[in-house]
Design a protein around this motif. Structure first.
Motif, PDB file in Angstrom:
ATOM      1  N   LEU A 190      11.199   1.263  10.757  1.00  0.00           N
ATOM      2  CA  LEU A 190      11.225  -0.097  10.196  1.00  0.00           C
ATOM      3  C   LEU A 190       9.929  -0.395   9.442  1.00  0.00           C
ATOM      4  CD1 LEU A 190      12.896  -2.123  13.092  1.00  0.00           C
ATOM      5  CD2 LEU A 190      13.919  -1.425  10.927  1.00  0.00           C
ATOM      6  N   PHE A 191       8.807   0.105   9.956  1.00  0.00           N
ATOM      7  CA  PHE A 191       7.539  -0.099   9.258  1.00  0.00           C
ATOM      8  C   PHE A 191       7.593   0.532   7.867  1.00  0.00           C
ATOM      9  CE2 PHE A 191       5.303   0.012  13.645  1.00  0.00           C
ATOM     10  CZ  PHE A 191       5.671  -1.314  13.869  1.00  0.00           C
ATOM     11  N   ARG A 192       8.190   1.715   7.785  1.00  0.00           N
ATOM     12  CA  ARG A 192       8.285   2.394   6.486  1.00  0.00           C
ATOM     13  C   ARG A 192       9.218   1.640   5.547  1.00  0.00           C
ATOM     14  NH1 ARG A 192       3.865   5.308   5.916  1.00  0.00           N
ATOM     15  NH2 ARG A 192       3.377   6.327   7.904  1.00  0.00           N
ATOM     16  N   VAL A 193      10.290   1.084   6.087  1.00  0.00           N
ATOM     17  CA  VAL A 193      11.217   0.294   5.272  1.00  0.00           C
ATOM     18  C   VAL A 193      10.504  -0.930   4.716  1.00  0.00           C
ATOM     19  CG1 VAL A 193      13.300  -1.116   5.296  1.00  0.00           C
ATOM     20  CG2 VAL A 193      13.281   1.107   6.454  1.00  0.00           C
ATOM     21  N   LEU A 194       9.758  -1.624   5.571  1.00  0.00           N
ATOM     22  CA  LEU A 194       9.033  -2.818   5.129  1.00  0.00           C
ATOM     23  C   LEU A 194       7.967  -2.475   4.086  1.00  0.00           C
ATOM     24  CD1 LEU A 194       8.614  -4.728   8.519  1.00  0.00           C
ATOM     25  CD2 LEU A 194      10.111  -5.340   6.617  1.00  0.00           C
ATOM     26  N   SER A 195       7.411  -1.262   4.166  1.00  0.00           N
ATOM     27  CA  SER A 195       6.386  -0.848   3.201  1.00  0.00           C
ATOM     28  C   SER A 195       6.938  -0.730   1.784  1.00  0.00           C
ATOM     29  CB  SER A 195       5.792   0.506   3.615  1.00  0.00           C
ATOM     30  OG  SER A 195       5.124   0.406   4.847  1.00  0.00           O
ATOM     31  N   LEU A 196       8.260  -0.620   1.661  1.00  0.00           N
ATOM     32  CA  LEU A 196       8.883  -0.475   0.347  1.00  0.00           C
ATOM     33  C   LEU A 196       9.091  -1.811  -0.362  1.00  0.00           C
ATOM     34  CD1 LEU A 196      11.590   2.205   1.258  1.00  0.00           C
ATOM     35  CD2 LEU A 196       9.366   2.584   0.168  1.00  0.00           C
ATOM     36  N   LEU A 197       8.914  -2.925   0.360  1.00  0.00           N
ATOM     37  CA  LEU A 197       9.077  -4.242  -0.263  1.00  0.00           C
ATOM     38  C   LEU A 197       7.962  -4.483  -1.279  1.00  0.00           C
ATOM     39  CD1 LEU A 197      10.137  -6.374   2.842  1.00  0.00           C
ATOM     40  CD2 LEU A 197      11.596  -5.417   1.050  1.00  0.00           C
ATOM     41  N   PRO A 198       8.239  -5.262  -2.353  1.00  0.00           N
ATOM     42  CA  PRO A 198       7.288  -5.367  -3.469  1.00  0.00           C
ATOM     43  C   PRO A 198       5.975  -6.057  -3.152  1.00  0.00           C
ATOM     44  CG  PRO A 198       9.171  -6.825  -3.801  1.00  0.00           C
ATOM     45  CD  PRO A 198       9.514  -5.935  -2.660  1.00  0.00           C
ATOM     46  N   SER A 199       5.945  -6.989  -2.188  1.00  0.00           N
ATOM     47  CA  SER A 199       4.695  -7.694  -1.912  1.00  0.00           C
ATOM     48  C   SER A 199       4.608  -8.093  -0.452  1.00  0.00           C
ATOM     49  CB  SER A 199       4.570  -8.944  -2.790  1.00  0.00           C
ATOM     50  OG  SER A 199       5.338 -10.003  -2.259  1.00  0.00           O
ATOM     51  N   TRP A 255       5.914  -7.291  10.895  1.00  0.00           N
ATOM     52  CA  TRP A 255       5.139  -7.312   9.661  1.00  0.00           C
ATOM     53  C   TRP A 255       3.650  -7.049   9.908  1.00  0.00           C
ATOM     54  CZ3 TRP A 255       1.107 -10.661   8.730  1.00  0.00           C
ATOM     55  CH2 TRP A 255       0.984 -11.744   9.596  1.00  0.00           C
ATOM     56  N   MET A 256       3.175  -7.369  11.114  1.00  0.00           N
ATOM     57  CA  MET A 256       1.758  -7.202  11.426  1.00  0.00           C
ATOM     58  C   MET A 256       1.342  -5.732  11.547  1.00  0.00           C
ATOM     59  SD  MET A 256       1.152 -10.120  14.314  1.00  0.00           S
ATOM     60  CE  MET A 256       1.540 -11.855  14.032  1.00  0.00           C
ATOM     61  N   PHE A 257       2.334  -4.829  11.642  1.00  0.00           N
ATOM     62  CA  PHE A 257       2.031  -3.421  11.852  1.00  0.00           C
ATOM     63  C   PHE A 257       2.426  -2.545  10.663  1.00  0.00           C
ATOM     64  CE2 PHE A 257       2.487  -5.386  15.974  1.00  0.00           C
ATOM     65  CZ  PHE A 257       1.437  -4.850  16.711  1.00  0.00           C
ATOM     66  N   VAL A 258       2.840  -3.177   9.574  1.00  0.00           N
ATOM     67  CA  VAL A 258       3.249  -2.413   8.390  1.00  0.00           C
ATOM     68  C   VAL A 258       2.036  -1.684   7.805  1.00  0.00           C
ATOM     69  CG1 VAL A 258       4.196  -2.574   6.058  1.00  0.00           C
ATOM     70  CG2 VAL A 258       5.139  -3.984   7.889  1.00  0.00           C
ATOM     71  N   PRO A 259       2.157  -0.375   7.531  1.00  0.00           N
ATOM     72  CA  PRO A 259       0.986   0.408   7.089  1.00  0.00           C
ATOM     73  C   PRO A 259       0.615   0.249   5.619  1.00  0.00           C
ATOM     74  CG  PRO A 259       2.898   1.832   7.250  1.00  0.00           C
ATOM     75  CD  PRO A 259       3.337   0.487   7.764  1.00  0.00           C
ATOM     76  N   LYS A 260       1.435  -0.467   4.853  1.00  0.00           N
ATOM     77  CA  LYS A 260       1.140  -0.661   3.437  1.00  0.00           C
ATOM     78  C   LYS A 260       1.326  -2.123   3.082  1.00  0.00           C
ATOM     79  CE  LYS A 260       2.617   0.640  -1.239  1.00  0.00           C
ATOM     80  NZ  LYS A 260       3.552   1.462  -2.059  1.00  0.00           N
ATOM     81  N   ASP A 294      -6.180 -14.062   3.467  1.00  0.00           N
ATOM     82  CA  ASP A 294      -7.109 -14.161   4.594  1.00  0.00           C
ATOM     83  C   ASP A 294      -6.367 -14.117   5.924  1.00  0.00           C
ATOM     84  OD1 ASP A 294      -9.186 -14.388   2.808  1.00  0.00           O
ATOM     85  OD2 ASP A 294      -9.318 -16.567   2.939  1.00  0.00           O
ATOM     86  N   ARG A 295      -5.339 -14.942   6.046  1.00  0.00           N
ATOM     87  CA  ARG A 295      -4.606 -15.034   7.308  1.00  0.00           C
ATOM     88  C   ARG A 295      -3.872 -13.718   7.606  1.00  0.00           C
ATOM     89  NH1 ARG A 295      -2.857 -18.520  11.032  1.00  0.00           N
ATOM     90  NH2 ARG A 295      -0.750 -18.294  11.881  1.00  0.00           N
ATOM     91  N   SER A 296      -3.286 -13.113   6.593  1.00  0.00           N
ATOM     92  CA  SER A 296      -2.538 -11.870   6.797  1.00  0.00           C
ATOM     93  C   SER A 296      -3.441 -10.747   7.299  1.00  0.00           C
ATOM     94  CB  SER A 296      -1.857 -11.441   5.492  1.00  0.00           C
ATOM     95  OG  SER A 296      -0.926 -12.399   5.067  1.00  0.00           O
ATOM     96  N   LEU A 297      -4.629 -10.637   6.717  1.00  0.00           N
ATOM     97  CA  LEU A 297      -5.547  -9.577   7.124  1.00  0.00           C
ATOM     98  C   LEU A 297      -6.108  -9.816   8.520  1.00  0.00           C
ATOM     99  CD1 LEU A 297      -7.464  -8.922   3.776  1.00  0.00           C
ATOM    100  CD2 LEU A 297      -5.724  -7.501   4.845  1.00  0.00           C
ATOM    101  N   ILE A 298      -6.324 -11.076   8.865  1.00  0.00           N
ATOM    102  CA  ILE A 298      -6.820 -11.394  10.208  1.00  0.00           C
ATOM    103  C   ILE A 298      -5.790 -11.040  11.268  1.00  0.00           C
ATOM    104  CG2 ILE A 298      -7.423 -13.309  11.764  1.00  0.00           C
ATOM    105  CD1 ILE A 298      -8.760 -14.657   9.349  1.00  0.00           C
ATOM    106  N   LEU A 299      -4.527 -11.325  10.979  1.00  0.00           N
ATOM    107  CA  LEU A 299      -3.466 -11.112  11.956  1.00  0.00           C
ATOM    108  C   LEU A 299      -2.939  -9.679  11.988  1.00  0.00           C
ATOM    109  CD1 LEU A 299      -1.383 -14.390  11.430  1.00  0.00           C
ATOM    110  CD2 LEU A 299      -2.962 -13.867  13.297  1.00  0.00           C
TER     111      LEU A 299
END
Length: 424
Positions: free
Chosen positions: A12-21, A39-44, A64-69
C-alpha cells in the motif's frame, strides 16, 4: 476498496507513492480506519505548490505539518516543486526536516521565473543523501566545507553558482559520486566548468544555446573511470580531457569545438557512439582505432559529415550497425557535403556491417553515391532502412527507384523505405 485494504502495508505504501502529490496521499486518510495513518509512512512525498492552485501560505503550513507527522524510518524521496513565492527560509526548515527523516533522494525544482537562493544548510545537514537534484536554483557560497559523503547521483539543471571554484569544491566533496548531470544556463557565473571526480561513472554535460560568454569558456574533464559520456555544446569554446577514459562504453558527442580531437582519442574504447562534429580533418589524430565500436550514429547536419563518416568507418573494424540522422537544422549559407569514394573499402563494411538506417534522406547525388557504395560493398548487410525527407510523393518514388536498382553485395539484404509499405 475492502479488497485493496487487505493488501500488506508495504504494498500500500508503494501504491500511495505513485500518487501525483502529497495532498492526494494525505487525502486517503478519510477512506477508512485502515487508511487513517498509512500516509505517514509513505516512502515518497511530492510537494507541489502549483497543484490545484492553493495559496502559498496554506501550502507552506501543509508541508510543515506533513513533515512533522511523517513517521517512515527512511524517506526514500522528498520532491519539492516550488513557485514564485517560495523563500529560502522555508527551504531551510524543510531541509532540516529532511535530514531528520533520513531522506535518501532530495529534489528541488523552482519555477523558472523565480529567483530562490538555497540555504547553507543544504551542504551541511543532508549527510544521508544519496541523490540530489536541483533545477532553476541559486547556490550560495560557503566558507565551511561542503559534505556529501554518501551522494552518488547529482543533477544541476539551470543552476547558478557563486563561482567556478565553488563548483570544483562542491564536486570534490562528493567522494563516492557516480552519476553527474549538468545543464549550464545563461548567467551561471562559470566560464570553465571543471569536473574532476575519480569515482564518476556517468557524465551528462549540456550547455544552453542561449548561454553567451565573452571570455574563454569550455570544459575540463578528469574522470578516468567514466563509462557513459554525453556532451552537448554548440556555443564553441573548448574541452580539455586531462586523463583518458579507457572504460567508456557509450558516448554522445555533439559539439562545435574547432579541435575535438582530444575528446575522441580519450574514448577509443567506446562501443556505442553518437556523433555530431564540425570537422572531419581535425576530428581526431590519424591512427586512432575504435576497436570495440559496434553501433555508430552520425548527424548529417554539417558539411563535413560524409568525410567524418568515412573516416570513422575506416577506423571501426567491428562496426555492425550504422544510423544516419539530422538532428540540427542546416545553416542557410552551408555548402553541400562533398563525397569522394575511398580508394579502399572500410573493413567493417566488407565483413561486419549488418544494418543501415537513414533518417531524413534527401536523395542528393552525394547521398545516392554513398548509399550505393554501402549497398555495393556491404557483404554482410541484412537490412537497409531509408526514410526520405521529401514531402513530394513523386520525389520519394524517384529516390526509391534509384536505390532499388543499385547493386547489392549481400544477397540477403532487405531494402526498406519508411515512406511506404513493403520491402524492395
Amino acid at each position: 476498496m475492502d479488497r485493496i485494504s487487505e493488501l500488506p502495508d508495504e504494498l500500500l505504501f508503494r501504491v500511495l507513492s505513485l500518487l501525483p502529490s502529497a495532498k492526494d496521499v494525505v487525502a486517503t486518510m478519510v477512506l477508512s480506519k485502515r487508511w487513517q495513518f498509512l500516509w505517514m509512512f509513505v516512502p515518497k512525498i511530492v510537494f507541489d505548490d502549483s497543484y490545484q492552485d492553493i495559496d502559498y501560505a496554506r501550502f507552506s503550513r501543509f508541508v510543515d505539518r506533513s513533515l512533522i507527522l511523517h513517521k517512515a524510518p527512511i524517506l526514500e524521496t522528498l520532491h519539492f516543486k516550488l513557485g514564485k513565492t517560495c523563500g529560502a527560509s522555508d527551504i531551510h526548515v524543510w531541509i532540516r526536516a529532511a535530514d531528520k527523516c533520513c531522506v535518501r533522494e532530495l529534489v528541488i525544482e523552482i519555477d523558472t521565473s523565480s529567483i530562490v537562493i538555497l540555504p547553507r544548510s543544504l551542504y551541511t545537514e543532508c549527510s544521508m543523501l544519496v541523490t540530489l537534484k536541483l533545477k532553476n536554483t541559486i547556490l550560495v557560497d560557503v566558507s565551511s566545507s561542503v559534505s556529501f559523503p554518501s551522494l552518488k547521483t547529482l543533477g544541476l539543471l539551470s543552476v547558478k553558482y557563486p563561482s567556478g571554484d565553488f563548483v570544483q569544491r562542491l564536486l570534490s566533496n562528493c567522494p563516492v559520486l557516480k552519476d553527474l548531470r549538468v545543464e549550464q544556463c545563461p548567467g551561471d557565473n562559470v566560464n570553465i566548468f571543471t569536473v574532476k571526480v575519480a569515482s564518476l561513472k556517468s557524465l551528462c554535460l549540456h550547455t544552453s544555446n542561449d548561454r553567451v560568454v565573452e571570455d574563454a569558456h569550455g570544459l575540463v574533464i578528469d574522470a578516468p573511470c567514466l563509462e557513459w559520456l554525453d556532451l552537448l555544446d554548440n556555443t564553441g569554446g573548448f574541452c580539455i580531457i586531462e586523463n583518458n577514459m579507457p572504460n567508456i562504453v557509450n558516448a554522445h558527442i555533439d559539439v562545435t569545438y574547432s579541435l575535438p580531437g582530444k575528446i575522441m582519442t580519450s574514448i577509443t574504447s567506446v562501443e556505442r557512439l553518437d556523433l555530431c562534429l564540425l570537422t572531419s580533418k581535425d576530428a581526431y589524430p590519424v591512427g586512432s582505432i575504435f576497436c570495440r565500436l559496434v553501433y555508430l550514429k552520425i548527424c548529417t547536419c554539417e558539411t563535413e559529415w560524409l568525410n567524418l563518416l568515412m573516416r570513422v568507418l575506416g577506423d571501426s573494424p567491428k562496426l555492425r550497425a550504422l544510423r544516419l540522422e539530422r538532428y540540427h537544422a542546416c545553416r542557410a549559407s552551408q555548402s553541400r557535403p562533398y563525397w569522394s569514394e575511398p580508394s579502399s573499402v572500410p573493413e567493417c563494411v566488407l565483413s561486419n556491417l549488418e544494418t543501415l538506417e537513414w533518417e531524413d534522406y534527401e536523395g542528393t547525388e552525394e547521398e545516392k553515391e554513398m548509399a550505393a557504395f554501402i549497398l555495393r560493398n556491404g557483404s554482410c548487410l541484412k537490412k537497409v532502412t531509408i526514410n526520405p525527407i521529401s514531402t513530394s510523393l513523386l520525389k520519394k518514388l524517384e529516390m526509391i527507384k534509384d536505390l532499388s536498382f543499385s547493386p547489392r553485395s549481400s544477397p540477403t539484404c532487405r531494402l526498406s523505405f519508411d515512406c511506404c509499405e513493403g520491402d524492395q
